[in-house]
Motif scaffolding. Structure first.
Motif, PDB file in Angstrom:
ATOM      1  N   GLU A   1      29.851  40.654  48.333  1.00  0.00           N
ATOM      2  CA  GLU A   1      31.045  41.414  47.982  1.00  0.00           C
ATOM      3  C   GLU A   1      32.326  40.750  48.474  1.00  0.00           C
ATOM      4  O   GLU A   1      33.316  40.703  47.773  1.00  0.00           O
ATOM      5  CB  GLU A   1      30.938  42.827  48.563  1.00  0.00           C
ATOM      6  CG  GLU A   1      32.176  43.678  48.427  1.00  0.00           C
ATOM      7  CD  GLU A   1      32.549  43.973  46.991  1.00  0.00           C
ATOM      8  OE1 GLU A   1      33.758  44.110  46.706  1.00  0.00           O
ATOM      9  OE2 GLU A   1      31.640  44.067  46.138  1.00  0.00           O
ATOM     10  N   ASN A   2      32.310  40.230  49.703  1.00  0.00           N
ATOM     11  CA  ASN A   2      33.531  39.659  50.252  1.00  0.00           C
ATOM     12  C   ASN A   2      33.195  38.507  51.167  1.00  0.00           C
ATOM     13  O   ASN A   2      32.026  38.318  51.545  1.00  0.00           O
ATOM     14  CB  ASN A   2      34.341  40.738  50.985  1.00  0.00           C
ATOM     15  CG  ASN A   2      35.829  40.498  50.875  1.00  0.00           C
ATOM     16  OD1 ASN A   2      36.416  39.790  51.691  1.00  0.00           O
ATOM     17  ND2 ASN A   2      36.451  41.079  49.862  1.00  0.00           N
ATOM     18  N   ILE A   3      34.221  37.734  51.546  1.00  0.00           N
ATOM     19  CA  ILE A   3      33.990  36.445  52.195  1.00  0.00           C
ATOM     20  C   ILE A   3      35.047  36.172  53.255  1.00  0.00           C
ATOM     21  O   ILE A   3      36.218  36.512  53.085  1.00  0.00           O
ATOM     22  CB  ILE A   3      33.970  35.323  51.132  1.00  0.00           C
ATOM     23  CG1 ILE A   3      33.658  33.953  51.759  1.00  0.00           C
ATOM     24  CG2 ILE A   3      35.275  35.281  50.340  1.00  0.00           C
ATOM     25  CD1 ILE A   3      33.350  32.872  50.727  1.00  0.00           C
ATOM     26  N   ALA A   4      34.594  35.572  54.371  1.00  0.00           N
ATOM     27  CA  ALA A   4      35.493  35.066  55.410  1.00  0.00           C
ATOM     28  C   ALA A   4      34.904  33.752  55.900  1.00  0.00           C
ATOM     29  O   ALA A   4      33.704  33.676  56.209  1.00  0.00           O
ATOM     30  CB  ALA A   4      35.614  36.064  56.562  1.00  0.00           C
ATOM     31  N   LEU A   5      35.709  32.731  55.961  1.00  0.00           N
ATOM     32  CA  LEU A   5      35.216  31.385  56.254  1.00  0.00           C
ATOM     33  C   LEU A   5      35.195  31.095  57.751  1.00  0.00           C
ATOM     34  O   LEU A   5      36.010  31.596  58.518  1.00  0.00           O
ATOM     35  CB  LEU A   5      36.078  30.344  55.546  1.00  0.00           C
ATOM     36  CG  LEU A   5      36.141  30.452  54.024  1.00  0.00           C
ATOM     37  CD1 LEU A   5      37.025  29.342  53.473  1.00  0.00           C
ATOM     38  CD2 LEU A   5      34.752  30.401  53.402  1.00  0.00           C
TER      39      LEU A   5
ATOM     40  N   GLN B   1      32.040  32.218  33.174  1.00  0.00           N
ATOM     41  CA  GLN B   1      30.597  32.422  33.253  1.00  0.00           C
ATOM     42  C   GLN B   1      29.824  31.129  33.035  1.00  0.00           C
ATOM     43  O   GLN B   1      28.748  30.939  33.612  1.00  0.00           O
ATOM     44  CB  GLN B   1      30.177  33.476  32.226  1.00  0.00           C
ATOM     45  CG  GLN B   1      28.767  34.001  32.427  1.00  0.00           C
ATOM     46  CD  GLN B   1      28.518  35.267  31.619  1.00  0.00           C
ATOM     47  OE1 GLN B   1      29.357  35.683  30.824  1.00  0.00           O
ATOM     48  NE2 GLN B   1      27.384  35.909  31.841  1.00  0.00           N
ATOM     49  N   GLN B   2      30.356  30.227  32.216  1.00  0.00           N
ATOM     50  CA  GLN B   2      29.658  28.970  31.970  1.00  0.00           C
ATOM     51  C   GLN B   2      29.601  28.088  33.218  1.00  0.00           C
ATOM     52  O   GLN B   2      28.764  27.193  33.307  1.00  0.00           O
ATOM     53  CB  GLN B   2      30.323  28.224  30.816  1.00  0.00           C
ATOM     54  CG  GLN B   2      30.229  28.988  29.492  1.00  0.00           C
ATOM     55  CD  GLN B   2      30.752  28.175  28.327  1.00  0.00           C
ATOM     56  OE1 GLN B   2      30.319  27.052  28.105  1.00  0.00           O
ATOM     57  NE2 GLN B   2      31.688  28.743  27.588  1.00  0.00           N
ATOM     58  N   ASP B   3      30.482  28.350  34.173  1.00  0.00           N
ATOM     59  CA  ASP B   3      30.454  27.618  35.431  1.00  0.00           C
ATOM     60  C   ASP B   3      29.485  28.227  36.442  1.00  0.00           C
ATOM     61  O   ASP B   3      29.216  27.627  37.483  1.00  0.00           O
ATOM     62  CB  ASP B   3      31.854  27.586  36.047  1.00  0.00           C
ATOM     63  CG  ASP B   3      32.840  26.846  35.170  1.00  0.00           C
ATOM     64  OD1 ASP B   3      32.594  25.670  34.876  1.00  0.00           O
ATOM     65  OD2 ASP B   3      33.841  27.453  34.751  1.00  0.00           O
ATOM     66  N   GLY B   4      28.998  29.442  36.170  1.00  0.00           N
ATOM     67  CA  GLY B   4      28.075  30.098  37.082  1.00  0.00           C
ATOM     68  C   GLY B   4      28.562  31.426  37.620  1.00  0.00           C
ATOM     69  O   GLY B   4      27.854  32.075  38.397  1.00  0.00           O
ATOM     70  N   LEU B   5      29.767  31.851  37.234  1.00  0.00           N
ATOM     71  CA  LEU B   5      30.264  33.143  37.712  1.00  0.00           C
ATOM     72  C   LEU B   5      29.464  34.284  37.096  1.00  0.00           C
ATOM     73  O   LEU B   5      29.168  34.273  35.908  1.00  0.00           O
ATOM     74  CB  LEU B   5      31.746  33.304  37.375  1.00  0.00           C
ATOM     75  CG  LEU B   5      32.701  32.271  37.978  1.00  0.00           C
ATOM     76  CD1 LEU B   5      34.144  32.636  37.653  1.00  0.00           C
ATOM     77  CD2 LEU B   5      32.511  32.150  39.484  1.00  0.00           C
ATOM     78  N   SER B   6      29.144  35.278  37.931  1.00  0.00           N
ATOM     79  CA  SER B   6      28.345  36.413  37.494  1.00  0.00           C
ATOM     80  C   SER B   6      28.893  37.665  38.189  1.00  0.00           C
ATOM     81  O   SER B   6      28.399  38.079  39.220  1.00  0.00           O
ATOM     82  CB  SER B   6      26.870  36.192  37.848  1.00  0.00           C
ATOM     83  OG  SER B   6      26.073  37.280  37.444  1.00  0.00           O
ATOM     84  N   ASN B   7      29.978  38.214  37.609  1.00  0.00           N
ATOM     85  CA  ASN B   7      30.745  39.287  38.227  1.00  0.00           C
ATOM     86  C   ASN B   7      31.304  38.846  39.585  1.00  0.00           C
ATOM     87  O   ASN B   7      30.915  39.358  40.642  1.00  0.00           O
ATOM     88  CB  ASN B   7      29.920  40.551  38.406  1.00  0.00           C
ATOM     89  CG  ASN B   7      29.371  41.112  37.108  1.00  0.00           C
ATOM     90  OD1 ASN B   7      28.260  41.626  37.083  1.00  0.00           O
ATOM     91  ND2 ASN B   7      30.128  41.023  36.023  1.00  0.00           N
ATOM     92  N   PRO B   8      32.237  37.895  39.581  1.00  0.00           N
ATOM     93  CA  PRO B   8      32.838  37.426  40.834  1.00  0.00           C
ATOM     94  C   PRO B   8      33.607  38.544  41.518  1.00  0.00           C
ATOM     95  O   PRO B   8      34.293  39.333  40.871  1.00  0.00           O
ATOM     96  CB  PRO B   8      33.773  36.304  40.378  1.00  0.00           C
ATOM     97  CG  PRO B   8      34.111  36.653  38.961  1.00  0.00           C
ATOM     98  CD  PRO B   8      32.862  37.273  38.398  1.00  0.00           C
ATOM     99  N   THR B   9      33.480  38.616  42.836  1.00  0.00           N
ATOM    100  CA  THR B   9      34.039  39.724  43.595  1.00  0.00           C
ATOM    101  C   THR B   9      35.198  39.321  44.493  1.00  0.00           C
ATOM    102  O   THR B   9      36.028  40.165  44.834  1.00  0.00           O
ATOM    103  CB  THR B   9      32.952  40.347  44.472  1.00  0.00           C
ATOM    104  OG1 THR B   9      32.327  39.289  45.225  1.00  0.00           O
ATOM    105  CG2 THR B   9      31.908  41.066  43.636  1.00  0.00           C
TER     106      THR B   9
END
Length: 323
Positions: free
Chosen positions: A50-54, A281-289
């Motif tokens: 769902e979410n990201i922190a590096l 989507q062709q790059d691999g995105l699948s409902n990017p959050t």
């Protein structure tokens, strides 16, 4: 995507998404051309990022929403569970019904903060220390709300939380305590029933302001932080961003990369509000959050696969090059 557009980003420069990322070079930076999915997750186990922190080493901390877990994914794509939020009996979370780990933010000492939406008294902001201790709730938020995007202003010692149902930006002391409704108003709310679902969603602190996306209203908003730390008037900085979720800034200016969740698109949003697709989507995105940018170069895009027929939750990496 299958082509790499050159995109105007500021008055003095342009930005192109020349995405990347398989293996590191000797200097530790990605080298191979083209976007690449570096990790895939199991939708059936609730491992929906769902979410990201590096982290400083380039690894990514993710919230797996329906697994209620916080994980670290290294540059090889290996996931390590850092913490699991406590199970909730009979969750009654608005919008989704289930308990879910949502936003995440990282302090300089490695402490992580996470929003947890449950529809119960467990709803709020939780702290995850890097010593392996159990997560601790540091602030309770309304059970009938939906705490979503989260950002930390460490200089001021406060966390900001976007509430997608109550249309509120909450301000929470970093050490924990009573939340304050910092910003409210129509611009942050969902659309009226029966069309309204999700209002304020993603959230970032940037250049003296709190920035918020509103999914229903397809907008990117800027809320100035006044000298006394109160909220200034809400400014609409971009419109027409269908199904915008969370977002990230590409650098010091106001150029944004935004995840458009239902369209399976990563959009570049310029400071003048114009925008266009840079990954799809062709790059691999699948409902990017959500999105994160490291060093102005490497772009991380988690996809949760909530709505697609083919379930492929993943983490995609790309390269952002100045042109």
């Amino acid at each position: 995507m299958f082509r790499v557009p050159r995109l105007a980003a500021t008055a003095t420069a342009a930005v192109a998404l020349a995405v990347s990322v398989p293996g590191p070079t000797a200097a530790g930076e990605p080298a191979a051309p083209g976007p690449r999915v570096v990790a895939r997750f199991d939708f059936a186990l609730g491992r929906t990022p769902e979410n990201i922190a590096l982290e400083p080493d380039g690894s990514a901390n993710l919230t797996w929403s329906f697994a209620r877990q916080i994980v670290n994914v290294d540059k090889r794509g290996t996931a390590r569970i850092l913490a699991t939020l406590p199970a909730v009996a009979d969750p009654d979370t608005p919008v989704i019904g289930a308990a879910a780990a949502m936003g995440i933010a990282r302090a300089h000492d490695g402490t992580l903060y996470v929003t947890y939406a449950t529809g119960t008294s467990e709803t709020g902001v939780w702290r995850v220390r890097n010593d392996g201790s159990a997560p601790v709730r540091i602030a309770q938020l309304p059970a009938d709300g939906f705490p979503n995007g989260l950002a930390l202003d460490e200089e001021c010692g406060v966390l900001y939380v976007a509430d997608s149902v109550l249309g509120t930006v909450w301000r929470v002391p970093q050490e924990g305590g009573t939340p304050t409704a910092w910003a409210t108003g129509t611009a942050l709310q969902p659309l009226p029933a029966p069309d309204g679902v999700v209002g304020a969603n993603g959230l970032k602190v940037h250049n003296g302001a709190v920035w918020v996306s509103n999914t229903d209203r397809r907008t990117l908003l800027r809320i100035p932080v006044r000298a006394d730390k109160s909220a200034g008037p809400v400014e609409t900085r971009a419109t027409g961003l269908a199904w915008i979720d969370d977002f990230a800034f590409t650098g010091h200016d106001d150029t944004v990369l935004a995840a458009l969740i239902m369209d399976n698109v990563l959009a570049l949003v310029r400071p003048d509000g114009t925008h266009e697709t840079v990954l799809d989507q062709q790059d691999g995105l699948s409902n990017p959050t959500s999105v994160a940018v490291r060093g102005g170069k490497t772009v991380y895009v988690p996809s949760a696969s909530y709505f697609t027929t083919v379930k492929d939750p993943n983490l995609l990496l790309a390269r952002l090059d100045a042109k």
